[in-house]
Design a protein around this motif. Structure first.
Motif, PDB file in Angstrom:
ATOM      1  N   LEU B  64       5.874   2.739  -4.246  1.00  0.00           N
ATOM      2  CA  LEU B  64       4.814   1.844  -4.708  1.00  0.00           C
ATOM      3  C   LEU B  64       5.029   0.404  -4.229  1.00  0.00           C
ATOM      4  N   TYR B  65       3.956  -0.242  -3.816  1.00  0.00           N
ATOM      5  CA  TYR B  65       4.003  -1.679  -3.544  1.00  0.00           C
ATOM      6  C   TYR B  65       3.816  -2.395  -4.877  1.00  0.00           C
ATOM      7  N   ARG B  66       4.887  -2.988  -5.377  1.00  0.00           N
ATOM      8  CA  ARG B  66       4.830  -3.645  -6.686  1.00  0.00           C
ATOM      9  C   ARG B  66       4.716  -5.144  -6.525  1.00  0.00           C
ATOM     10  N   PHE B  67       4.082  -5.770  -7.469  1.00  0.00           N
ATOM     11  CA  PHE B  67       4.121  -7.234  -7.509  1.00  0.00           C
ATOM     12  C   PHE B  67       3.841  -7.722  -8.923  1.00  0.00           C
ATOM     13  N   VAL B  68       4.148  -8.993  -9.135  1.00  0.00           N
ATOM     14  CA  VAL B  68       4.017  -9.566 -10.475  1.00  0.00           C
ATOM     15  C   VAL B  68       2.926 -10.628 -10.427  1.00  0.00           C
ATOM     16  N   TYR B 104     -14.501   9.669  -3.844  1.00  0.00           N
ATOM     17  CA  TYR B 104     -14.054   8.328  -3.462  1.00  0.00           C
ATOM     18  C   TYR B 104     -13.631   8.333  -2.006  1.00  0.00           C
ATOM     19  N   CYS B 105     -13.593   7.146  -1.401  1.00  0.00           N
ATOM     20  CA  CYS B 105     -12.891   7.004  -0.128  1.00  0.00           C
ATOM     21  C   CYS B 105     -12.368   5.591  -0.027  1.00  0.00           C
ATOM     22  N   GLY B 106     -11.225   5.447   0.611  1.00  0.00           N
ATOM     23  CA  GLY B 106     -10.648   4.114   0.744  1.00  0.00           C
ATOM     24  C   GLY B 106      -9.182   4.148   1.107  1.00  0.00           C
ATOM     25  N   ASP B 107      -8.615   2.933   1.215  1.00  0.00           N
ATOM     26  CA  ASP B 107      -7.218   2.784   1.601  1.00  0.00           C
ATOM     27  C   ASP B 107      -6.290   3.111   0.452  1.00  0.00           C
ATOM     28  N   VAL B 108      -5.143   3.690   0.792  1.00  0.00           N
ATOM     29  CA  VAL B 108      -4.046   3.754  -0.166  1.00  0.00           C
ATOM     30  C   VAL B 108      -2.819   3.166   0.513  1.00  0.00           C
ATOM     31  N   LEU B 109      -1.903   2.631  -0.294  1.00  0.00           N
ATOM     32  CA  LEU B 109      -0.742   1.957   0.281  1.00  0.00           C
ATOM     33  C   LEU B 109       0.548   2.514  -0.275  1.00  0.00           C
ATOM     34  N   ARG B 110       1.408   2.889   0.628  1.00  0.00           N
ATOM     35  CA  ARG B 110       2.717   3.399   0.208  1.00  0.00           C
ATOM     36  C   ARG B 110       3.781   2.798   1.090  1.00  0.00           C
TER      37      ARG B 110
END
Lengths: 219, 327
Positions: B64-68, B104-110
């Motif tokens: 997962l791309y995490r951020f705060v 749905y359709c779209g980007d996912v980020l891993r």
């Protein structure tokens, strides 16, 4: 070739040049894959068997898992060392038992007597950074990797690092360079690997080859 | 210092004919989705970390791309769509008539090493079918996936169909730690009898248990596989998983789709939220699956609404790598 084989039924197999080459060709022969020895033995990099069911690629061992993972080759024969190092996402249905040796930490006799766990960090020259890192960090020992692409046994002699991690077959090469095994990491032998999609889509042909190889091992 | 012209690893830019081709594929696939009355939903690109981490499984959670954010909340970029769709349905659409059909359709980020058909940024197209009757919805989702493939000119494909409950029931009484279990799962997924044997010895499993796990590696084929599996187990969970699979297989036969389906009980790798059937879609000529799906009956519970669901997704880049007919 007796009867033409449809291209989608042809299995492509990636083979490792070098250390495993002779044993691999011999094993395929025992499994009833008839190779044109003049072709297989020559420097040809792509060749067929007599039935036309198989196409073989002769590759650098480290490249075998890559070709199989991408499905360019349906199957491959590669050393466990190469597979561990590449962490490729492929099926591994068979241990072929050829090319047996061990992966080990080695060093000169004086070094072997010292307990590396008491060092603040161990420095290791190796072709196998992943296996090495894994081995030492699992024991809680920090490791400094010096990556080399060959002739690793020279590193201690030339003063690059006191210890190495490498494959040991007979121990001759180590001994010739004044080294000995400090501790074994794992046993290594060649595995049959299969692309995930090929395993499903070419199931029959793949299973048949696995079975033929398995039978020839038990003989 | 990185220069402004450098590109981050795992990203992609499309232009020229590649854009036209991709938009065409999207439209054609979506035309099938809408023919089956799936309604498009556009979820956010990020949400709270917990929305995704619950149910993904430890291995994927690491990607997962995490951020705060400024308030200190832990957020993540979406690694898949199903959790977001589930959350939306559970919180806002729960009163709609069932089954709910969403696409749905779209980007996912891993965050993963770009290799073997994986990018860090990739594109997914899929459907979720929520709150309907089990066998009918499972079959429908599979049929929609097949029709979508045919719509873009892919006539030869194979759906590998497994059931998570079978393996779960099998190992339930082994009393293994989550870590040991995940190792066993990985070895079965790799079809690696040598590694499996060594691991089972380390865990000191009884000969009978070893035999069953070994047999699992080869539990694959047509409908007869289900009967072979039945002879292997006696626990209720596994047996009910097999009943479920047999019911679905019969339904797929009735819909004349079973010729594209291989039963594969050694199919044990998937997101943790899968509870029932799972499937992977293979097309000859491509070394990776072009899509995958499955049933996730407990996921919506995390969001306070208990509805059984099933869905699938295509990995668009992989689909695009095939020779398609886009008319």
């Amino acid at each position: 070739m007796s009867k033409p084989v449809k291209s989608e039924e042809i299995l492509s197999v990636a083979l490792s040049k070098g250390r495993l080459q002779d044993a691999t060709l011999e094993l395929l022969g025992r499994a009833g894959v008839e190779l044109d020895t003049s072709e297989a033995g020559s420097r040809k990099l792509i060749f067929r068997d007599r039935s036309g069911c198989f196409q073989f690629f002769m590759l650098k061992p480290v490249d075998v898992p890559t070709y199989v993972e991408y499905g360019v080759a349906d199957l491959g024969i590669a050393g466990w060392d190469v597979l561990l190092e590449s962490e490729s996402d492929v099926h591994q249905p068979l241990d072929l038992g050829i090319g047996r040796c061990i992966m080990a930490v080695a060093g000169p006799r004086t070094t072997a007597r010292k307990n590396y766990r008491e060092l603040s960090a161990v420095r290791i020259a190796t072709k196998y950074p992943r296996i090495t890192t894994d081995h030492f960090t699992r024991q809680g020992v920090p490791v400094e990797i010096i990556y080399l692409s060959g002739s690793v046994e020279l590193a201690p002699r030339l003063g690059l690092s006191e210890r190495i991690v490498d494959l040991v077959a007979t121990g001759r090469t180590l001994a010739d360079n004044g080294l000995q095994v400090i501790e074994p990491i794992c046993e290594v032998s060649a595995r049959l690997i299969v692309n995930r999609a090929s395993y499903q889509v070419k199931r029959q042909a793949v299973s048949r080859l696995i079975q033929r190889l398995a039978d020839s091992l038990n003989r | 210092m990185k220069t402004l012209t450098q590109v981050p690893l795992g990203t992609q830019v499309l232009f020229g004919p590649a854009v036209k081709r991709r938009r065409r594929v999207e439209r054609l696939v979506f035309s099938i989705f809408s023919r089956w009355k799936y309604e498009e939903i556009i979820p956010p690109i990020f949400d709270y970390y917990d929305v995704f981490s619950k149910g993904m499984g430890a291995e994927l959670e690491e990607t997962l791309y995490r951020f705060v954010d400024r308030e200190g909340n832990l957020l993540a970029l979406r690694p898949e769509f199903t959790s977001l769709v589930a959350k939306t349905v559970a919180t806002r659409l729960q009163d709609r008539p069932k089954p709910l059909r969403l696409c749905y359709c779209g980007d996912v980020l891993r965050y993963e090493a770009p290799r073997g058909g994986r990018q860090r940024e990739s594109f997914q197209l899929g459907i979720e079918n929520i709150g309907g009757e089990r066998v009918a919805c499972d079959a429908e989702v599979i049929q929609v996936a097949m029709e979508a493939l045919q719509r873009v000119g892919i006539d030869r494909f194979q759906f590998n169909l497994g059931e998570m409950g079978f393996f779960a029931g099998l190992v339930e009484r082994f009393g293994l730690s989550a870590q040991d279990l995940s190792r066993i799962r990985k070895l079965i997924d790799r079809k690696d009898p040598v590694g499996l044997q060594a691991e089972m010895e380390r865990l000191q499993l009884s000969p009978r248990r070893r035999e069953v796990l070994h047999a699992l590696l080869h539990l694959t084929g047509n409908g007869e596989t289900i009967d072979a599996a039945r002879r292997l187990v006696s626990n209720e969970k596994s047996l009910s998983a097999l009943d479920n699979l047999a019911g679905l297989y019969a339904e797929l036969q009735r819909r004349k789709l079973a010729q594209h389906v291989t039963i594969d009980l050694s199919e044990v790798r998937g997101l943790d939220y899968y509870t029932g059937i799972i499937f992977k879609i293979y097309v000859p000529g491509l070394g990776f699956e072009v899509g995958s799906g499955g049933r996730y009956d407990n996921l919506l519970k995390n969001f306070g609404c208990d509805l059984p669901s099933v869905g699938f997704t295509f990995f668009l880049e992989r689909l695009m790598a095939l020779p398609l007919k886009l008319r």
